[in-house]
Design an enzyme around this catalytic site. Structure first.
Site, mmCIF file in Angstrom:
data_model
loop_
_atom_site.group_PDB
_atom_site.id
_atom_site.type_symbol
_atom_site.label_atom_id
_atom_site.label_comp_id
_atom_site.label_asym_id
_atom_site.label_seq_id
_atom_site.Cartn_x
_atom_site.Cartn_y
_atom_site.Cartn_z
ATOM 1 N N PHE A 1 15.495 19.628 -2.071
ATOM 2 C CA PHE A 1 14.092 19.250 -2.260
ATOM 3 C C PHE A 1 13.829 17.831 -1.726
ATOM 4 O O PHE A 1 12.807 17.578 -1.089
ATOM 5 C CB PHE A 1 13.748 19.326 -3.764
ATOM 6 N N TYR B 1 0.840 -1.203 0.000
ATOM 7 C CA TYR B 1 0.000 0.000 0.000
ATOM 8 C C TYR B 1 0.883 1.264 0.000
ATOM 9 O O TYR B 1 0.648 2.191 -0.773
ATOM 10 C CB TYR B 1 -0.957 0.013 1.206
ATOM 11 N N ARG C 1 -10.094 5.622 9.578
ATOM 12 C CA ARG C 1 -9.188 5.067 8.577
ATOM 13 C C ARG C 1 -8.161 4.210 9.307
ATOM 14 O O ARG C 1 -7.693 4.597 10.381
ATOM 15 C CB ARG C 1 -8.443 6.185 7.829
ATOM 16 N N ARG D 1 2.590 8.564 12.986
ATOM 17 C CA ARG D 1 2.261 9.814 13.679
ATOM 18 C C ARG D 1 0.748 10.094 13.701
ATOM 19 O O ARG D 1 0.213 10.593 14.682
ATOM 20 C CB ARG D 1 2.978 10.986 12.980
#
Ligand code: MG
Length: 381
Positions: free
Chosen positions: A291, A174, A231, A221
């Site tokens: 980035f 997933y 969920r 978290r």
């Protein structure tokens, strides 16, 4: 508020001030360059700001040209994710939409109303024709990468839409669909731009690890928030060792079983840390490096914060804004990133509880990270 939290940490306070100043400057220069952009692209940047402040900040690290491609990549996947997350959408309609969403990016004028579980997501999908318009103006080499990842992610989300995350294998799969694929797509974009080696796009395992490390950190978290929204992302194979029901942890946050489960999930994320460092080491362009590195150091700091922390079960635990600012300002090179990883590894080590069944595993993982860091520093010096 955030300044007060950092007031006893002078280094963080000055980092926070410096960060705010730099953010203001970069915002001004962005506003100036935005005036020249096409209306549809301007809409995309404005929307990016609304749907993800933190991503809007890091995207400004990217060189010109790459930023537009990555902005569109993010928004398209954000739209796809909004379809996935909308629990009021009928499942057969959702599955159909997820599997074919990548085709919509080529369908001029397409949009959909009333989908998304937050106002800004509903707006994004309702104005999707503007995203399609901006996407059409991208270099075709970026279009095909984005489309390919969007197709694969949609398939994966559809596969999981009526399936639970039971095994650790499900969990990895997933996370691969929703985050690992993002890492792989970004590597392909970097290679296609010529700013990074053409070999980066072949680094599938490490690119996947970059995504998994971030995604698993967020999943650990966000226990409370996800529970409230009904969920479930914590894999049953892990949590069922420690409780009969996932919500039991929120009732007894300080119980040994609750904390041991939390720590095991942190361990499961830490497994990817060295692959991420390997990935960062391969980057050539300083701006691409920042980035990629900023979210990684934030994740490592978040793992240090949540490890063995009972608050995860009752509230939204976040790193201090001062610390976040100092991390953003200090992720400029692999040496700096390694220094942060080491520091966070030490914080985790200082929190390892005695006699928990998985404490040895944490110790071992931290040893591996530390020796990796020492070795890397020897190589670069
Ligand atoms: Mg989602």
């Amino acid at each position: 508020m955030s300044i007060r939290k950092s007031i006893f940490k002078p280094k963080e306070l000055s980092a926070l001030m410096k960060f705010r100043l730099e953010a203001k400057r970069s915002n001004e220069s962005y506003q100036n360059s935005a005036k020249e952009k096409e209306k549809s692209l301007r809409y995309c940047y404005d929307t990016l700001n609304k749907v993800s402040r933190s991503f809007a900040v890091v995207i400004r690290e990217l060189p010109q040209g790459l930023d537009d491609a990555v902005c569109l990549f993010y928004l398209i996947l954000r739209a796809l994710d909004s379809i996935e997350d909308d629990m009021s959408l009928q499942n057969d309609i959702k599955i159909e939409l997820l599997r074919h969403f990548y085709l919509k990016n080529y369908e001029a004028g397409w949009s959909i109303t009333g989908v998304g579980d937050k106002q800004e997501y509903r707006e994004l999908l309702a104005n999707y024709h503007l995203v399609i318009e901006a996407f059409a103006s991208l270099d075709p080499k970026y279009q095909s990468i984005i489309s390919d990842i969007c197709a694969k992610m949609g398939e994966g989300m559809a596969d999981f839409s009526d399936k639970k995350i039971n095994t650790i294998k499900d969990y990895d799969l997933y996370c691969h669909y929703v985050a690992g694929l993002v890492g792989m797509g970004l590597s392909s974009i970097f290679s296609a731009s010529g700013l990074e080696n053409s070999g980066m796009k072949l680094e599938e395992a490490r690119s996947n690890a970059m995504g998994l490390f971030l995604q698993k950190t967020n999943i650990v978290r966000d226990y409370k928030e996800d529970l409230d929204e009904r969920r479930v992302f914590w894999p049953k194979e892990i949590w069922s060792i420690y409780a009969n029901k996932l919500e039991d942890f929120s009732l007894q946050p300080s119980k040994e079983e609750s904390l041991a489960c939390l720590n095991e999930l942190v361990n499961n994320a830490l497994v990817h840390a060295t692959d991420c460092l390997d990935y960062l080491k391969m980057l050539r362009n300083d701006r691409v490096f920042r980035f990629c590195a900023i979210p990684q150091v934030m994740a490592m700091a978040t793992l240090a914060e949540v490890y063995n922390n009972p608050k995860v079960f009752t509230e939204n635990v976040k790193i201090r804004k001062g610390m976040a600012a100092s991390l953003i300002l200090n992720a400029n090179s692999i040496e700096e990133v390694i220094a942060i990883y080491r520091k966070m590894a030490n914080i985790i080590r200082s929190k390892i509880p005695k006699n928990f069944s998985n404490s040895d595993q944490t110790d071992l993982l931290l040893d591996q990270i530390n020796s990796y860091c020492s070795l890397s520093l020897q190589e670069t010096s």
